[in-house]
Design a protein around this motif. Structure first.
Motif: not given
Length: 136
Positions: A4-17, A32-39
């Motif tokens: 989860v931390n890797d996804v947050q650091l690399q993609e950060n496609y959801i955040c509290i604003d 669009h920031k999510r890695d869509w090749s990840r299953t």
């Protein structure tokens, strides 16, 4: 498999604003920031869940629901079509956050985003349909 931390650091496609004017937590999603090749959908579901629970923790005592905004400007139906992921995401949100969402704002929706919504509209709980606002 990433954490989860890797996804947050690399993609950060959801955040509290921050908070809305009604003092509701405002969660922004950039699909669009999510890695869509990840299953490995479980990692994404845990990441999304951790951000949404974080938003719930920010709520004042008199507020019980959050606002979610999806920026769909760069959605492409051919790149972002992942039926298993969407079904699991909708099921997870339905079970854990059903009564905690005040409004879902779909911003800058392209034709592809509207097509994806149309494909999954039967999966979205009926109560959420009235909470979806299309913002141009």
């Amino acid at each position: 498999m990433s954490s989860v931390n890797d996804v947050q650091l690399q993609e950060n496609y959801i955040c509290i604003d921050g908070m809305t004017t009604e003092m509701r937590p405002h969660v922004k999603v950039y699909p669009h920031k999510r890695d869509w090749s990840r299953t490995a959908y479980e990692t994404d579901l845990r990441y999304i869940e951790s951000v949404l629970w974080g938003a719930c923790a920010m709520m004042p005592e008199h507020v019980s629901k959050m606002v979610v905004s999806l920026d769909c400007a760069k959605i492409n139906v051919f790149l972002h079509y992942a039926p298993t992921f969407y079904e699991r995401l909708i099921s997870n949100v339905r079970q854990k956050f059903k009564n905690r969402i005040y409004e879902i704002r779909i911003i800058n929706a392209s034709l592809s985003a509207k097509l994806l919504f149309w494909l999954y509209q039967n999966e979205v709980p009926y109560g959420l349909h009235s909470k979806i606002k299309w913002v141009i």
